[in-house]
Design an enzyme around this catalytic site. Structure first.
Site, PDB file in Angstrom:
ATOM      1  N   CYS A   1     -25.736 -43.273   6.435  1.00 19.89           N
ATOM      2  CA  CYS A   1     -27.005 -42.803   6.241  1.00 19.89           C
ATOM      3  C   CYS A   1     -27.622 -43.093   4.805  1.00 19.89           C
ATOM      4  O   CYS A   1     -26.840 -43.140   3.994  1.00 19.89           O
ATOM      5  CB  CYS A   1     -27.350 -41.117   6.552  1.00 19.89           C
ATOM      6  SG  CYS A   1     -26.526 -40.545   8.141  1.00 19.89           S
TER       7      CYS A   1
ATOM      8  N   ARG B   1     -27.343 -48.658   5.985  1.00 21.90           N
ATOM      9  CA  ARG B   1     -26.285 -47.637   6.127  1.00 21.90           C
ATOM     10  C   ARG B   1     -26.438 -47.118   7.287  1.00 21.90           C
ATOM     11  O   ARG B   1     -25.587 -46.027   7.436  1.00 21.90           O
ATOM     12  CB  ARG B   1     -26.731 -46.746   4.791  1.00 21.90           C
ATOM     13  CG  ARG B   1     -26.792 -47.158   3.433  1.00 21.90           C
ATOM     14  CD  ARG B   1     -27.211 -46.363   2.415  1.00 21.90           C
ATOM     15  NE  ARG B   1     -26.124 -45.121   2.205  1.00 21.90           N
ATOM     16  CZ  ARG B   1     -25.195 -45.286   1.282  1.00 21.90           C
ATOM     17  NH1 ARG B   1     -25.065 -46.300   0.646  1.00 21.90           N
ATOM     18  NH2 ARG B   1     -24.391 -44.201   1.228  1.00 21.90           N
TER      19      ARG B   1
ATOM     20  N   TRP C   1     -27.438 -42.816  10.360  1.00 26.68           N
ATOM     21  CA  TRP C   1     -26.391 -43.379  11.264  1.00 26.68           C
ATOM     22  C   TRP C   1     -25.765 -41.913  11.762  1.00 26.68           C
ATOM     23  O   TRP C   1     -24.991 -41.114  11.238  1.00 26.68           O
ATOM     24  CB  TRP C   1     -25.157 -44.123  10.313  1.00 26.68           C
ATOM     25  CG  TRP C   1     -24.086 -44.600  11.324  1.00 26.68           C
ATOM     26  CD1 TRP C   1     -24.270 -45.729  12.068  1.00 26.68           C
ATOM     27  CD2 TRP C   1     -22.902 -44.210  11.518  1.00 26.68           C
ATOM     28  NE1 TRP C   1     -23.134 -46.185  12.595  1.00 26.68           N
ATOM     29  CE2 TRP C   1     -22.115 -45.015  12.361  1.00 26.68           C
ATOM     30  CE3 TRP C   1     -22.233 -43.185  11.078  1.00 26.68           C
ATOM     31  CZ2 TRP C   1     -20.815 -44.965  12.707  1.00 26.68           C
ATOM     32  CZ3 TRP C   1     -20.769 -42.728  11.343  1.00 26.68           C
ATOM     33  CH2 TRP C   1     -20.106 -43.708  12.297  1.00 26.68           C
TER      34      TRP C   1
ATOM     35  N   ASN D   1     -26.628 -37.348   3.777  1.00 15.98           N
ATOM     36  CA  ASN D   1     -25.634 -38.329   4.054  1.00 15.98           C
ATOM     37  C   ASN D   1     -24.197 -37.892   4.080  1.00 15.98           C
ATOM     38  O   ASN D   1     -23.783 -37.369   2.824  1.00 15.98           O
ATOM     39  CB  ASN D   1     -25.813 -39.540   3.167  1.00 15.98           C
ATOM     40  CG  ASN D   1     -24.736 -40.525   3.135  1.00 15.98           C
ATOM     41  OD1 ASN D   1     -24.102 -40.576   4.219  1.00 15.98           O
ATOM     42  ND2 ASN D   1     -24.420 -41.158   2.039  1.00 15.98           N
ATOM     43  N   GLY D   2     -23.418 -37.799   4.988  1.00 16.47           N
ATOM     44  CA  GLY D   2     -22.097 -37.347   4.778  1.00 16.47           C
ATOM     45  C   GLY D   2     -21.935 -36.410   6.209  1.00 16.47           C
ATOM     46  O   GLY D   2     -22.521 -36.486   7.343  1.00 16.47           O
TER      47      GLY D   2
ATOM     48  N   GLU E   1      -9.893 -61.081  12.348  1.00 11.86           N
ATOM     49  CA  GLU E   1     -11.590 -61.118  11.642  1.00 11.86           C
ATOM     50  C   GLU E   1     -12.261 -61.755  12.759  1.00 11.86           C
ATOM     51  O   GLU E   1     -13.414 -61.352  13.152  1.00 11.86           O
ATOM     52  CB  GLU E   1     -11.380 -62.144  10.525  1.00 11.86           C
ATOM     53  CG  GLU E   1     -12.774 -62.228   9.763  1.00 11.86           C
ATOM     54  CD  GLU E   1     -13.638 -60.978   9.557  1.00 11.86           C
ATOM     55  OE1 GLU E   1     -13.169 -59.793   9.799  1.00 11.86           O
ATOM     56  OE2 GLU E   1     -14.791 -61.177   9.258  1.00 11.86           O
TER      57      GLU E   1
ATOM     58  N   LYS F   1     -15.430 -59.952  14.444  1.00  7.44           N
ATOM     59  CA  LYS F   1     -16.743 -60.367  14.580  1.00  7.44           C
ATOM     60  C   LYS F   1     -17.326 -60.506  15.798  1.00  7.44           C
ATOM     61  O   LYS F   1     -18.391 -60.156  15.986  1.00  7.44           O
ATOM     62  CB  LYS F   1     -16.671 -61.641  13.924  1.00  7.44           C
ATOM     63  CG  LYS F   1     -16.322 -61.888  12.189  1.00  7.44           C
ATOM     64  CD  LYS F   1     -17.634 -61.620  11.360  1.00  7.44           C
ATOM     65  CE  LYS F   1     -17.751 -60.189  10.867  1.00  7.44           C
ATOM     66  NZ  LYS F   1     -16.951 -60.063   9.849  1.00  7.44           N
TER      67      LYS F   1
ATOM     68  N   GLU G   1     -18.041 -56.873  17.302  1.00  5.41           N
ATOM     69  CA  GLU G   1     -19.183 -56.257  16.624  1.00  5.41           C
ATOM     70  C   GLU G   1     -20.725 -56.999  17.050  1.00  5.41           C
ATOM     71  O   GLU G   1     -21.562 -55.938  16.988  1.00  5.41           O
ATOM     72  CB  GLU G   1     -18.933 -55.889  15.202  1.00  5.41           C
ATOM     73  CG  GLU G   1     -18.904 -57.123  14.573  1.00  5.41           C
ATOM     74  CD  GLU G   1     -18.717 -56.717  12.917  1.00  5.41           C
ATOM     75  OE1 GLU G   1     -19.218 -55.559  12.516  1.00  5.41           O
ATOM     76  OE2 GLU G   1     -18.012 -57.479  12.033  1.00  5.41           O
TER      77      GLU G   1
ATOM     78  N   HIS H   1       5.090 -61.314  24.260  1.00  9.62           N
ATOM     79  CA  HIS H   1       5.940 -59.953  24.278  1.00  9.62           C
ATOM     80  C   HIS H   1       4.945 -58.895  24.954  1.00  9.62           C
ATOM     81  O   HIS H   1       5.275 -57.696  24.816  1.00  9.62           O
ATOM     82  CB  HIS H   1       6.287 -59.453  22.926  1.00  9.62           C
ATOM     83  CG  HIS H   1       7.174 -60.247  22.359  1.00  9.62           C
ATOM     84  ND1 HIS H   1       8.646 -60.384  22.555  1.00  9.62           N
ATOM     85  CD2 HIS H   1       7.232 -61.025  21.251  1.00  9.62           C
ATOM     86  CE1 HIS H   1       9.129 -61.108  21.795  1.00  9.62           C
ATOM     87  NE2 HIS H   1       8.546 -61.727  20.952  1.00  9.62           N
TER      88      HIS H   1
ATOM     89  N   LYS I   1     -23.621 -50.585   7.689  1.00  8.59           N
ATOM     90  CA  LYS I   1     -23.068 -51.491   6.637  1.00  8.59           C
ATOM     91  C   LYS I   1     -22.087 -50.746   5.715  1.00  8.59           C
ATOM     92  O   LYS I   1     -21.207 -51.404   5.260  1.00  8.59           O
ATOM     93  CB  LYS I   1     -24.172 -52.115   5.926  1.00  8.59           C
ATOM     94  CG  LYS I   1     -23.698 -53.148   4.796  1.00  8.59           C
ATOM     95  CD  LYS I   1     -23.476 -54.540   5.690  1.00  8.59           C
ATOM     96  CE  LYS I   1     -22.968 -55.518   4.575  1.00  8.59           C
ATOM     97  NZ  LYS I   1     -22.108 -56.374   5.266  1.00  8.59           N
TER      98      LYS I   1
END
Ligand code: F6R
Length: 612
Positions: free
Chosen positions: A2, A27, A74, A98-99, A484, A488, A491, A507, A607
């Protein structure tokens, strides 16, 4: 996460708050809201979804007022619907947060028993009611805010407004960052300096536990024990930042294309191109530099893409500097109670420098007496300010939620550090240092060449779009790069993707392979290329559709010079994870574009992850 903003202004503030929130939308973007002081009382507008919806709401129904707070959310507690959007109100109180308030359940029960009724499912609403209760019990605004904050457990950056006092905002921080901006005739609060950049570059960063009484021409700051404290005013560089897509369709696209330049800038900070030597520029505490020569062990902690940059560097530090490396995702490390060796170095990697889990890991290591180093992109971040040694990436602001250029710049710094460590520990002689630095210096040129493959990758991405699952394989430094790639793709396109060390496939995961399964193999021709070829054959024998990212020699030896092979220029092994990142990012980007997802702001993400 947020983003929060507050302005004690001298003009109508709602449009200014929305402008600042746009700079914080990285955010979170589930909902947004703004509250102001109008005609002796508080009023608000809120809207579900991105800020454009709030802007439209304000255009239909403007909100006057010269003091205001705003929020972009968020969601943590409660669905991303308007009723849960901030600011939250209680009697004469408005709050943005925020939190996460960890003890919100017990506080909610207590407040409900006291007659307060809740309009949302959020944890934040307890703060509004707690402050209102303080006012009801006869405290003034400052006393009520202080009493409320002292009851909170968890993480918070807060901005609180009062219906009875135009021209006052109380800010408080425990965990997530909060900056105060000093204007001529106005004062500001914001989650970061960039949000406040249009208004001022004079910034005070609140320390953990601080709270502040912000008025039009003054700010009083108190520490966690309510003692008045002085905090210095920094001149922020955030004002220079232009948030602009240029002629690119998405920020992510622009940021991928910036990579040759920003890798070059970053490199220039760590190597002397003429001498072909590493020159470590530590912008932390000059009186306490890292002693790489005497290090017994390095432990690296980070999250997401930054973690994967650290994972690549484990191979470099161990191979070139013979330095043992432990690497953890921060959310596990922070609670793992890992024993740390005396004299060890703890390295934290973060684009934002604000990631809550990484910061908690940093605190653990600092309490254990480790030397703390960080690789951060935001130089004024909490992580940088809490580190003995700071090795900045010079990627510039990264707006796309999926990290691209920050990752390749992190790799650039890490490669430089690994070489410097090898030199200081006597495992790299002068000639080898010159060779490795020479190789690294070529990374921007190879990255430019890699960008030229965009058309081919766009075509290939057609094959991935619409698939349900994709596997990624790699060995050595290309194993974390495969991870990575999978991250990518997940997301950005919402396609399920997993990465495996190529040798691990047999395996278990090979059971997934059939003629519906695309398998992206990242395999430049290197010492262990033949091993990867065997793994590809195992996949091909089961009908798996291989997309191979390799070089000319790799393509020839794999016997796969087909349209599903991306042939990269020949390059030294050291730079392959940096340069091969480009096609890996592009493949995910174009798959997402084909699928029509929101590339710069994928669903459910943010982000800067300032909650655990
Ligand atoms: C993925 C991505 C995230 C971040 C992670 C850590 O594309 O961007 O996985 O890497 O949230 O963020 P920072 O680097 O800010 O600590």
């Amino acid at each position: 996460m947020c983003g929060i903003v507050g302005i004690v202004g001298s003009r109508s503030v709602a449009p200014l708050i929305v402008d600042a929130l746009k700079r914080l939308e990285y955010r979170g973007y589930d909902s947004a809201g703004v509250a102001t002081f109008v005609d002796g009382k508080l009023d608000r507008r809120r809207a579900e979804g991105k800020l454009v919806n709030l802007e439209a709401r304000l255009a239909d129904d403007p909100l006057p007022g010269k003091t205001g707070i705003g929020h972009t959310r968020w969601a943590t507690h409660g669905a991303p619907v308007e009723v849960n959007a901030h600011p939250h109100f209680s009697d004469g109180v408005a709050v943005v947060h925020n939190g996460i308030i960890e003890n919100f359940r017990e506080l909610r029960e207590e407040l409900e028993a006291d007659g307060f009724s809740f309009a949302s499912q959020t944890d934040t609403e307890v703060v509004a009611h707690l402050v209102a209760k303080g006012l009801r019990d006869g405290l003034d605004a400052k006393g009520a805010a202080g009493a409320a904050v002292s009851r909170l457990r968890g993480a918070y950056a807060l901005a609180i407004m009062f219906g009875g006092d135009d021209g006052l905002i109380v800010g408080a921080r425990h965990g997530p960052p909060l900056a105060i901006g000093h204007g001529g005739d106005e004062m500001y609060l914001g989650s970061d300096a960039v949000a406040l950049a249009p208004f001022t570059n004079q910034i005070t960063y609140l320390e953990d536990g601080d709270w502040a009484i912000v008025r039009r021409h003054s700010v009083e700051i108190f520490d966690a024990d309510a003692n008045p404290v002085e905090r210095k005013i920094d001149v922020s560089t955030g004002a220079a930042i232009v948030v602009d897509k240029g002629n690119h369709r998405h920020f992510m696209h622009k940021e991928m294309y910036e990579q040759p330049e920003v890798i070059g800038h970053t490199l220039a900070n760590y190597v002397d191109f003429n001498e072909q030597a590493v020159v470590l520029r530590d912008s932390g505490d000059a009186s306490n530099p890292v002693d790489f020569a005497g290090l017994p062990r390095l432990n690296i902690t980070a999250c997401g893409t930054a973690y994967l940059a650290g994972f690549v560097s484990k191979y470099w530090f161990e191979r070139h500097a013979r330095l043992p490396v432990d690497i953890d995702v921060a959310s596990e490390f922070r609670y793992r109670e890992a024993p740390l060796q005396d004299g060890g170095l703890s390295l934290f990697i973060s684009q934002s420098g604000e990631t809550a889990d990484t910061l908690a890991g940093l605190k653990y290591c600092a309490d254990e007496g480790q030397h703390i180093a960080s690789i951060v992109n935001v130089r004024e971040s909490t992580m940088a300010r809490a580190s003995h040694s700071v090795f900045p990436t010079l990627a510039g602001p990264e707006i796309g939620v999926a990290s691209t250029k920050a990752f390749t710049c992190q790799l650039t710094v890490l490669a430089s550090l690994a070489i410097a460590t090898g030199v200081q520990r006597g495992h790299i002689d002068r000639a080898t240092e010159a060779r490795l630095v020479g190789e690294l210096s070529e990374a921007p040129r190879y990255a430019t060449d890699a960008l030229k493959m965009e058309e081919q990758i766009r075509t290939l991405a057609h094959d991935l779009a619409g698939k349900k699952h994709v596997l990624y394989l790699g060995r050595d430094t290309n194993y974390p790069l495969a991870m990575e790639g999978a991250l990518k793709l997940k997301e950005l396109s919402y396609i399920h993707a997993e990465a495996y060390a190529a040798g691990e496939l047999k395996h278990g995961p090979i059971a997934l392979v059939d003629d519906e399964m695309p398998v992206v193999v990242i395999a430049p021709h290197d010492r262990i290329f033949e091993k990867t070829v065997s793994n590809m054959q195992e996949v091909a024998a089961r009908g798996g559709q291989i997309i191979l990212i390799t070089d000319q020699r790799g393509a020839e030896e794999a016997g796969m010079e087909t349209s599903r092979t991306i042939i990269m220029p020949d390059m030294p092994e050291l730079v392959t994870p940096i340069v091969y990142s480009v096609p890996v990012q592009m493949l995910a980007y174009h798959t997402a574009v084909h699928m029509g997802t929101d590339v710069d702001q994928p669903r459910n993400l943010a982000k800067s992850v300032t909650v655990e």
